[in-house]
Write an enzyme that holds these catalytic residues in place. Structure first.
Site, PDB file in Angstrom:
ATOM      1  CB  THR A  86      44.315  28.802  42.449  1.00 52.22           C
ATOM      2  OG1 THR A  86      44.807  29.758  41.799  1.00 52.22           O
ATOM      3  CG2 THR A  86      44.761  28.818  43.384  1.00 52.22           C
ATOM      4  CG  ASN A 211      43.864  40.590  39.077  1.00 49.37           C
ATOM      5  OD1 ASN A 211      44.175  41.543  38.679  1.00 49.37           O
ATOM      6  ND2 ASN A 211      44.521  39.887  38.934  1.00 49.37           N
ATOM      7  CB  CYS A 263      46.535  36.829  37.183  1.00 43.70           C
ATOM      8  SG  CYS A 263      48.143  36.814  38.392  1.00 43.70           S
TER       9      CYS A 263
END
Ligand code: UDX
Length: 434
Positions: A86, A211, A263
Site C-alpha cells: 500500500t 506505528n 513502515c
C-alpha cells in the site's frame, strides 16, 4: 486448513511461512513470476535472518508452496490474507490499487464461504471497501467475511515477532471469521499471547496508532538529543532515566539520524492524511514527520562542521546504507538520504553495507564507491561516518582505521562508540546528543 497469502514481500512471505510452520497448508501467491520462480528454486527475494531455512523446511514438508495462479489459490483456500503493498502516493495517502485489484479477483473466484483478511497496513475503512468490491463483483451469492489482522513485524526480527507477538489484533464482524482466525493462531495459545478482538476499523487504527506512536518516540528522543547538545547533557543518561519509568519504557529511545524503513514514514503520513480527510489535524504526528526530515539535515550539518566550511572534493567514508541493521532494505533510509545530501555538496563518497549495497546502487543520485569492507571505506578518507549500527561496525580496529584516514575524524550517527575512548585514541569524535 488451507489458506493463501497474496503478496510475497516482507510481510506476505514471513506470514505465509510462519503459518505453514504452525501446521497450516499455505500457498503464497504473487503476480511477479520472476519472484515466484526464485522462491520455487529455493532462493529468497528478501534478506530476513532465518527465513531461508524456515521456507525450505516447510516446502520440504509440503505445507508451503508458491504460485502466480491467484484464481486457483483463492478457490481452494478458506482464509485469504492480503499482504500486497500500500505504497504512499505523492500526497501521502496510501495507494490502494493493488488491494482493489486483488479484491476484484477474489470476487471472481468466490466458490464458497471465505474469510478475506487484510494483513498489510491499510487505511481505516479499507475493510468495508473490500467488502463492497466483493459484494458487487461476485457472480454467485456466496457468504464471506472481511477481517483485519494487522502485522507488527520488524524487519530483521520478523520471524521472532510473528512467533512471539506481544499481541494478536483481530478486527471482524462475524463470530465465524473470529473463530477461523483464532484457530489459525491457536499455537500461540501455548504462550498465552493476548488476543484483541474488536471492530474492523478499530483494528486498522490500532496498527496506525502503534506505528505513529513509536515514530513519535523516536522523534522525541532525537529532539531531546539536539537539546542535550545545546546544554551539554548526555542523551544516553537522559534516555536511561526516562526509560526506567515503567510508563515510558526503555525501548525506542535511541537517538540517531531519524527513522526510515517502509513502515514508519508511510504510516505516519497516512494517518495524518486520514485525519485531515476527516476534518482533523493530527498535529503531534505531523510534527513527528517534520522532525524526522529535519534530523537528516542536522546530521549533514554535523558532518559539514567537522569538515570545515565546504565538503567540495572531500572524501567521506560511510559505514551502513540500510535503514537499520539486519536488513537489505534501504527504503527511506536516513543513510541514503544523508549520502545524497553530501553528494549535492560536492563530497566524494565511499560506502560499505553488509547487505544493502545492491539496493543502494539505484538509490544514490550520483556514483559512489562501493567498497568491500569497512577499512577500504576508511582508506584515504577525510572522515568516517557511521550511519547504520550493524554489529560488525561495533568492534572496528580503530588504530588501523585512524592510520588509514587522511584525518582522524569520526562522525558516529548511532552513538556506537564511547566519546572518552575515541578522544583518547586521538580522534575528533562527534556523535548525537552527547
Ligand atoms: C516497524 C515497527 O517496529 C513494526 O512493529 C511494524 O510492523 C513495522 O515498522 P521496522 O520499520 O521494520 O518495524 O523497524 P524498527 O526496528 O521499528 O525501526 C524503524 C526505524 O526507527 C529504523 O530506521 C530505526 O533505525 C529507527 N529507530 C528505531 C531509531 O532511530 N531509534 C530507536 O530507538 C528505534
Amino acid at each position: 486448513m488451507n489458506i493463501c497469502v497474496i503478496g510475497t514481500g516482507y510481510v506476505g512471505l514471513v506470514t505465509g511461512t510462519c503459518f505453514a510452520d504452525f501446521g497450516v497448508n499455505v500457498v503464497c501467491v504473487d503476480k511477479d513470476a520472476e519472484k515466484i520462480a526464485m522462491l520455487n528454486r529455493g532462493d529468497i527475494p528478501i534478506y530476513e535472518p532465518g527465513l531461508k531455512e524456515l521456507v525450505h523446511k516447510n516446502v520440504g514438508q509440503k505445507r508451503l508452496s508458491f504460485t502466480t495462479d491467484l484464481g486457483e489459490s483463492i478457490k481452494k483456500s478458506l482464509a485469504i490474507f492480503i499482504a500486497v503493498g500500500t505504497p504512499p502516493r505523492d500526497d501521502g495517502s496510501a495507494d490502494l490499487s493493488y488491494i482493489e485489484e486483488v479484491a476484484g479477483t477474489i470476487a471472481e473466484n468466490l466458490n464458497g464461504y471465505k474469510v478475506v483478511v487484510t494483513k498489510s497496513t491499510v487505511p481505516v475503512g479499507t475493510g468495508s471497501l473490500i467488502e463492497k468490491i466483493i459484494e458487487k463483483g461476485q457472480t454467485g451469492s456466496h457468504k464471506f467475511d472481511v477481517a483485519s489482522n494487522p502485522e507488527f513485524l520488524r524487519e530483521g526480527s520478523a520471524i521472532e515477532d510473528f512467533m512471539r507477538p506481544n499481541r494478536v489484533v483481530v478486527g471482524a464482524r462475524s463470530s465465524q471469521a473470529i473463530a477461523i482466525l483464532k484457530d489459525l493462531y491457536s499455537p500461540l495459545y501455548l504462550i498465552e499471547t493476548p488476543f484483541i478482538v474488536t471492530g474492523i476499523e478499530t483494528a486498522e487504527l490500532i496498527k496506525y496508532a502503534s506505528n505513529a506512536f513509536l515514530a513519535t518516540k523516536i522523534s522525541f528522543i532525537n529532539e531531546m538529543a539536539n537539546i542535550c547538545e545545546k546544554v551539554g547533557a548526555d542523551i544516553h543518561q537522559v534516555a536511561k532515566g526516562m526509560g526506567l519509568d515503567k510508563r515510558i519504557g526503555p525501548k525506542f529511545l535511541h537517538p540517531g539520524p531519524g527513522y526510515g524503513g517502509s513502515c514508519f514514514p508511510k504510516d505516519t503520513m497516512a494517518i495524518t492524511k486520514i485525519a485531515r480527510e476527516n476534518g482533523y489535524t493530527f498535529k503531534i504526528v505531523e510534527a513527528t514527520v517534520e522532525v524526522n526530515e529535519r534530523q537528516r539535515d542536522i546530521m549533514v550539518e554535523k558532518i559539514k562542521k567537522v569538515m570545515g566550511s565546504s565538503l567540495r572534493g572531500k572524501k567521506i567514508g560511510v559505514l551502513g546504507l540500510t535503514f537499520k541493521p539486519n536488513t537489505d532494505d534501504i527504503r527511506e533510509s536516513p543513510a541514503i538520504d544523508i549520502v545524497n545530501k553530501l553528494l549535492e555538496e560536492g563530497a566524494l563518497i565511499s560506502a560499505y553495507d553488509p547487505a544493502g549495497m545492491a539496493n543502494s546502487r539505484k538509490a544514490v543520485n550520483s556514483p559512489i564507491a562501493f567498497c568491500n569492507d569497512e577499512y577500504e571505506v576508511a582508506d584515504q578518507s577525510d572522515a568516517l561516518v557511521i550511519a547504520t549500527e550493524w554489529n560488525q561496525f561495533r568492534k572496528l580496529d580503530m588504530a588501523r582505521i585512524k592510520n588509514m584516514l587522511k584525518t582522524a575524524k569520526l562522525i558516529d550517527l548511532r552513538n556506537v562508540y564511547d566519546p572518552a575512548g575515541m578522544k583518547e585514541m586521538g580522534f575528533e569524535y562527534i556523535s548525537v546528543g552527547r
